[in-house]
Design a protein around this motif. Structure first.
Motif, short mmCIF file in Angstrom:
data_model
loop_
_atom_site.label_atom_id
_atom_site.label_comp_id
_atom_site.label_asym_id
_atom_site.label_seq_id
_atom_site.Cartn_x
_atom_site.Cartn_y
_atom_site.Cartn_z
N LEU A 251 13.80 10.52 66.78
CA LEU A 251 13.17 9.23 67.07
C LEU A 251 14.24 8.14 66.94
O LEU A 251 14.83 7.97 65.86
N VAL A 252 14.48 7.41 68.03
CA VAL A 252 15.53 6.39 68.06
C VAL A 252 14.88 5.01 68.18
O VAL A 252 14.21 4.72 69.18
N ILE A 253 15.09 4.17 67.17
CA ILE A 253 14.51 2.83 67.14
C ILE A 253 15.64 1.80 67.15
O ILE A 253 16.52 1.82 66.29
N LEU A 254 15.60 0.90 68.11
CA LEU A 254 16.68 -0.07 68.29
C LEU A 254 16.46 -1.31 67.41
O LEU A 254 15.39 -1.51 66.84
N ALA A 255 17.49 -2.16 67.36
CA ALA A 255 17.46 -3.32 66.47
C ALA A 255 16.34 -4.29 66.81
O ALA A 255 15.85 -5.03 65.95
N ASN A 256 15.89 -4.29 68.07
CA ASN A 256 14.78 -5.16 68.47
C ASN A 256 13.43 -4.46 68.38
O ASN A 256 12.42 -5.00 68.83
N GLY A 257 13.42 -3.24 67.83
CA GLY A 257 12.18 -2.50 67.64
C GLY A 257 11.83 -1.54 68.76
O GLY A 257 10.93 -0.70 68.62
N ALA A 258 12.51 -1.65 69.91
CA ALA A 258 12.21 -0.77 71.04
C ALA A 258 12.51 0.67 70.69
O ALA A 258 13.49 0.98 69.99
N VAL A 259 11.67 1.57 71.19
CA VAL A 259 11.88 3.00 71.00
C VAL A 259 12.56 3.54 72.26
O VAL A 259 12.05 3.38 73.37
N ALA A 260 13.72 4.17 72.07
CA ALA A 260 14.48 4.72 73.19
C ALA A 260 14.17 6.20 73.36
O ALA A 260 13.71 6.87 72.44
N LEU A 261 14.46 6.71 74.55
CA LEU A 261 14.28 8.14 74.81
C LEU A 261 15.23 8.96 73.95
O LEU A 261 14.85 9.99 73.39
N CYS A 262 16.47 8.49 73.83
CA CYS A 262 17.52 9.22 73.12
C CYS A 262 18.72 8.28 73.01
O CYS A 262 18.63 7.11 73.37
N PHE A 263 19.84 8.81 72.53
CA PHE A 263 21.02 7.96 72.40
C PHE A 263 21.56 7.51 73.75
O PHE A 263 22.16 6.44 73.87
N GLU A 264 21.38 8.32 74.79
CA GLU A 264 21.88 7.92 76.11
C GLU A 264 21.08 6.74 76.67
O GLU A 264 21.56 6.03 77.56
N ASP A 265 19.91 6.52 76.16
CA ASP A 265 19.02 5.44 76.60
C ASP A 265 19.12 4.22 75.69
O ASP A 265 18.37 3.27 75.81
N ILE A 266 20.09 4.25 74.78
CA ILE A 266 20.11 3.26 73.70
C ILE A 266 20.51 1.86 74.16
O ILE A 266 20.17 0.86 73.52
#
Length: 332
Positions: A251-266
């Motif tokens: 589970l990848v959660i970005l600094a703005n709270g968005a959930v990404a598919l994976c690191f390639e989608d970060i």
């Protein structure tokens, strides 16, 4: 010349924790990645951090972070790793030590972050050791000053090496439990320095403390950067039809709270699964939109999805090299 005993495993088998015939059962991530800062002091050529995106640079607010950890805490027994890094340098984050303490107090295991170590002062190193950070990954990509600084632009090689060696020695002297992973991203600029790099860092790390030296091949961020060590074709028809384990277990959660598919989608979090500040992150991880992509993967059609078709990660994983000092002798 016979050097200290080493074990070098290349390749390591890729672990497939989920059945490729996954049928939509609810998933709890084995690994949680929380990007506390989107921004970096370096400008590495193999990184996409400065590529165009509508995602603003910035730091995750501490109140949002606490709330996020609180909502993830009921799942802590199923979470095997918790990373506090994403597309950015954690040592820029003024709250990083406080964040580590909060995650550990919530009961999560194996807390780590990755750093280019340019900003790793002795005082900062001591604070990270004292708070009990489990793993520090040092990103060092050369044995010479010229090579490292050509890869890790805007970092100072001598300073980086001094900072890393200093923190390792602090750990040893204070008998802290933190382990260190020294990571080399192999690419055309630095591949010729691997043997010298390996010998040097194997003389610094401590295998009895679970330290590791790891070499990965550079990847292309799904065709966003030139990401090959050689000009050879990297595709494999067998891997082409394999599901990617990352979208089932991480589970990848970005600094703005968005959930990404994976690191390639970060960089962009282009699939708009949802925002972990506004909804249950585990529900978002199991959303219909997310599961639609998993269904594509599990049916052997991963390469029908643009971001996945152009991604080298699965193809590079079998080439990963992990070294410690236990095992057969390395004879030069």
């Amino acid at each position: 010349m016979t050097t200290a005993p080493v074990r070098e495993s290349a390749p390591r088998p890729t672990r497939k924790p989920y059945d490729p015939k996954w049928q939509g059962e609810r998933l709890i991530p084995r690994r949680i990645v929380v990007e506390t800062i989107f921004g970096c002091n370096a400008a590495c050529g193999m990184c996409v951090i400065n590529h165009p995106t509508d995602r603003p640079k910035g730091i995750m607010p501490m109140d949002k972070f606490r709330d996020l950890v609180d909502r993830l805490a009921p799942y802590r027994d199923s979470v095997e790793m918790f990373d506090l890094f994403g597309l950015g340098e954690p040592l820029i984050d003024p709250h990083i030590v406080e964040r580590i303490a909060y995650v550990k107090a919530a009961g999560f295991r194996n807390l780590s972050f990755s750093t280019n170590a340019h900003l790793l002062s002795a005082e900062r190193a001591k604070a990270l050791l004292d708070v009990g950070l489990d793993t520090v990954i040092f990103s060092i990509d050369g044995f010479s000053r010229d090579t490292h600084e050509a890869v890790r632009v805007r970092t100072d090689y001598d300073r980086v090496v001094g900072n890393c060696v200093g923190m390792i020695r602090q750990r040893d002297a204070g008998n802290h439990k933190t382990r260190f992973v020294v990571r080399f991203v192999r690419q055309s600029l630095n591949a010729h320095e691997w043997d010298d790099y390996r010998r040097f860092w194997l003389g610094i790390i401590s295998p009895d403390r679970r330290d590791l030296l790891i070499r990965y091949d550079v990847h292309n961020w799904s065709d966003q950067v030139a990401g090959t060590v050689t000009d050879q074709d990297w595709r494999d028809p067998f891997i082409d039809v394999e599901p990617c384990h990352h979208i089932y277990e991480k589970l990848v959660i970005l600094a703005n709270g968005a959930v990404a598919l994976c690191f390639e989608d970060i960089l962009k979090a282009q699939f708009r699964f949802g925002n972990a500040f506004e909804g249950d992150p585990i529900d978002i991880f199991n959303s219909a939109r997310f599961n639609k992509i998993r269904t594509l993967h599990s049916s052997g059609k991963r390469c029908n999805l643009g971001i996945c078709s152009g991604c080298m990660v699965l193809y590079n994983e079998p080439k990963r090299v992990v070294i410690d000092k236990i095992g057969a002798e390395d004879v030069e």
